[in-house]
Design a protein around this motif. Structure first.
Motif, PDB file in Angstrom:
ATOM      1  N   PHE A 134      -0.963 -17.934   0.225  1.00  0.00           N
ATOM      2  CA  PHE A 134      -0.350 -17.127   1.277  1.00  0.00           C
ATOM      3  C   PHE A 134      -0.894 -17.512   2.658  1.00  0.00           C
ATOM      4  N   ALA A 135      -2.216 -17.638   2.774  1.00  0.00           N
ATOM      5  CA  ALA A 135      -2.820 -17.972   4.063  1.00  0.00           C
ATOM      6  C   ALA A 135      -2.444 -19.376   4.509  1.00  0.00           C
ATOM      7  N   SER A 136      -2.282 -20.285   3.559  1.00  0.00           N
ATOM      8  CA  SER A 136      -1.860 -21.648   3.900  1.00  0.00           C
ATOM      9  C   SER A 136      -0.476 -21.645   4.525  1.00  0.00           C
ATOM     10  N   ALA A 137       0.377 -20.710   4.074  1.00  0.00           N
ATOM     11  CA  ALA A 137       1.755 -20.652   4.561  1.00  0.00           C
ATOM     12  C   ALA A 137       1.912 -19.742   5.778  1.00  0.00           C
ATOM     13  N   PHE A 138       1.259 -18.569   5.760  1.00  0.00           N
ATOM     14  CA  PHE A 138       1.496 -17.567   6.796  1.00  0.00           C
ATOM     15  C   PHE A 138       0.440 -17.536   7.895  1.00  0.00           C
ATOM     16  N   GLY A 139      -0.776 -17.927   7.580  1.00  0.00           N
ATOM     17  CA  GLY A 139      -1.811 -17.910   8.599  1.00  0.00           C
ATOM     18  C   GLY A 139      -2.706 -16.684   8.574  1.00  0.00           C
ATOM     19  N   PHE A 140      -3.235 -16.336   9.751  1.00  0.00           N
ATOM     20  CA  PHE A 140      -4.318 -15.350   9.868  1.00  0.00           C
ATOM     21  C   PHE A 140      -3.947 -13.960   9.380  1.00  0.00           C
ATOM     22  N   SER A 141      -2.687 -13.571   9.524  1.00  0.00           N
ATOM     23  CA  SER A 141      -2.319 -12.189   9.192  1.00  0.00           C
ATOM     24  C   SER A 141      -2.529 -11.870   7.713  1.00  0.00           C
ATOM     25  N   VAL A 142      -2.591 -12.891   6.848  1.00  0.00           N
ATOM     26  CA  VAL A 142      -2.868 -12.657   5.430  1.00  0.00           C
ATOM     27  C   VAL A 142      -4.269 -12.073   5.266  1.00  0.00           C
ATOM     28  N   LEU A 143      -5.190 -12.512   6.108  1.00  0.00           N
ATOM     29  CA  LEU A 143      -6.549 -11.977   6.083  1.00  0.00           C
ATOM     30  C   LEU A 143      -6.536 -10.480   6.385  1.00  0.00           C
ATOM     31  N   LEU A 144      -5.654 -10.066   7.296  1.00  0.00           N
ATOM     32  CA  LEU A 144      -5.558  -8.653   7.670  1.00  0.00           C
ATOM     33  C   LEU A 144      -4.985  -7.799   6.547  1.00  0.00           C
ATOM     34  N   SER A 145      -4.283  -8.421   5.592  1.00  0.00           N
ATOM     35  CA  SER A 145      -3.681  -7.647   4.505  1.00  0.00           C
ATOM     36  C   SER A 145      -4.730  -6.988   3.618  1.00  0.00           C
ATOM     37  N   ALA A 146      -5.980  -7.445   3.727  1.00  0.00           N
ATOM     38  CA  ALA A 146      -7.066  -6.819   2.962  1.00  0.00           C
ATOM     39  C   ALA A 146      -7.292  -5.374   3.414  1.00  0.00           C
ATOM     40  N   ILE A 147      -6.923  -5.065   4.665  1.00  0.00           N
ATOM     41  CA  ILE A 147      -7.142  -3.707   5.190  1.00  0.00           C
ATOM     42  C   ILE A 147      -6.204  -2.699   4.526  1.00  0.00           C
ATOM     43  N   PRO A 148      -4.851  -2.911   4.563  1.00  0.00           N
ATOM     44  CA  PRO A 148      -3.989  -1.956   3.856  1.00  0.00           C
ATOM     45  C   PRO A 148      -4.227  -1.954   2.352  1.00  0.00           C
ATOM     46  N   LEU A 149      -4.625  -3.100   1.788  1.00  0.00           N
ATOM     47  CA  LEU A 149      -4.961  -3.139   0.350  1.00  0.00           C
ATOM     48  C   LEU A 149      -6.119  -2.188   0.058  1.00  0.00           C
ATOM     49  N   LEU A 150      -7.144  -2.252   0.895  1.00  0.00           N
ATOM     50  CA  LEU A 150      -8.319  -1.393   0.697  1.00  0.00           C
ATOM     51  C   LEU A 150      -7.941   0.077   0.835  1.00  0.00           C
ATOM     52  N   LEU A 151      -7.084   0.386   1.812  1.00  0.00           N
ATOM     53  CA  LEU A 151      -6.679   1.776   2.037  1.00  0.00           C
ATOM     54  C   LEU A 151      -5.811   2.292   0.887  1.00  0.00           C
ATOM     55  N   PHE A 152      -4.841   1.470   0.463  1.00  0.00           N
ATOM     56  CA  PHE A 152      -3.911   1.891  -0.581  1.00  0.00           C
ATOM     57  C   PHE A 152      -4.611   2.049  -1.927  1.00  0.00           C
ATOM     58  N   GLN A 153      -5.309   0.997  -2.359  1.00  0.00           N
ATOM     59  CA  GLN A 153      -5.979   1.059  -3.654  1.00  0.00           C
ATOM     60  C   GLN A 153      -7.157   2.027  -3.623  1.00  0.00           C
ATOM     61  N   GLY A 154      -7.799   2.125  -2.461  1.00  0.00           N
ATOM     62  CA  GLY A 154      -8.899   3.075  -2.342  1.00  0.00           C
ATOM     63  C   GLY A 154      -8.424   4.506  -2.501  1.00  0.00           C
ATOM     64  N   SER A 155      -7.243   4.811  -1.945  1.00  0.00           N
ATOM     65  CA  SER A 155      -6.675   6.157  -2.079  1.00  0.00           C
ATOM     66  C   SER A 155      -6.366   6.463  -3.539  1.00  0.00           C
ATOM     67  N   LEU A 156      -5.811   5.475  -4.246  1.00  0.00           N
ATOM     68  CA  LEU A 156      -5.516   5.667  -5.665  1.00  0.00           C
ATOM     69  C   LEU A 156      -6.802   5.840  -6.473  1.00  0.00           C
ATOM     70  N   SER A 157      -7.839   5.096  -6.091  1.00  0.00           N
ATOM     71  CA  SER A 157      -9.117   5.221  -6.796  1.00  0.00           C
ATOM     72  C   SER A 157      -9.713   6.613  -6.624  1.00  0.00           C
ATOM     73  N   LEU A 158      -9.621   7.146  -5.399  1.00  0.00           N
ATOM     74  CA  LEU A 158     -10.118   8.496  -5.144  1.00  0.00           C
ATOM     75  C   LEU A 158      -9.311   9.523  -5.925  1.00  0.00           C
TER      76      LEU A 158
END
Length: 215
Positions: A134-158
């Motif tokens: 993904f990062a090879s194709a899209f660039g830096f914004s793929v790195l930022l996707s870790a933030i909503p991933l953490l929020l979404f999965q973290g909410s489910l974990s809680l």
């Protein structure tokens, strides 16, 4: 939430490696990689879309969820956020939806909150490798996707930590199907067929399974 934290770190690590590789990839190859990602997203969405047990609840949930997303201007806000670093929001949407939509994410995150991170740890390995592409194709914004991933999965974990044992899993099919339809819209966008505001559809992931419980 240990598994979710490791999952986010795996995406960050894979994205960082993909960004290093991106420098040596020509524009022609980047275009081909995007086409492959678009076709894979199309396949994944079509497969997930068929998981619905209650189509009526699914369509009502999609319509209502999209209306809510439109009122909240989710797509517009995401575009504004991504434009800080990159011209397109696709680099945020594609990885986030691919990583976070599906039974493995939902069940794994709930189990993570209940003290069993094994499913999310296995998912972390897959997400780490996927984020390289993904990062090879899209660039830096793929790195930022870790933030909503953490929020979404973290909410489910809680959620799993406090009421995981009492949650009805019957709504999982509708959540998965709603995610599949969103991925189909995203695939059309990646392939340049039609630019759909898929971020506005994200509330459907919660609305569709909720409505399905009353039908």
């Amino acid at each position: 939430m240990l598994g979710t934290i490791i999952n986010a770190l795996a995406v960050i690590s894979g994205s960082s490696l993909g960004l290093l590789m991106r420098r040596s990839i020509g524009e022609d190859l980047k275009g081909k990689l995007l086409s492959v990602i678009g076709l894979f997203t199309l396949y994944l969405g079509a497969d997930m879309m068929l998981r619905a047990d209650k189509p009526l609840g699914l369509i009502i949930g999609l319509l209502l969820g999209t209306y809510i997303g439109h009122i909240m201007k989710l797509d517009e806000r995401l575009e504004r956020l991504s434009n800080i670093r990159e011209k397109s929001a696709d680099g945020l949407l594609v990885p986030f939806l691919t990583f976070c939509i599906g039974p493995m994410t939902v069940i794994g995150s709930l189990r993570d909150g209940m003290g069993d991170p094994s499913i999310i740890l296995a998912k972390s390995v897959m997400d780490g490798f996927s984020s390289i592409a993904f990062a090879s194709a899209f660039g830096f914004s793929v790195l930022l996707s870790a933030i909503p991933l953490l929020l979404f999965q973290g909410s489910l974990s809680l959620l799993g930590r406090f009421i995981g044992n009492s949650l009805p899993l019957s709504a999982l099919g509708e959540m998965t199907a709603a995610g599949g339809i969103i991925l189909l819209g995203l695939a059309l966008r990646i392939l340049g067929i039609k630019r759909m505001n898929v971020a506005d559809m994200l509330p459907s992931l919660l609305i569709a399974p909720l409505i399905s419980q009353f039908l």
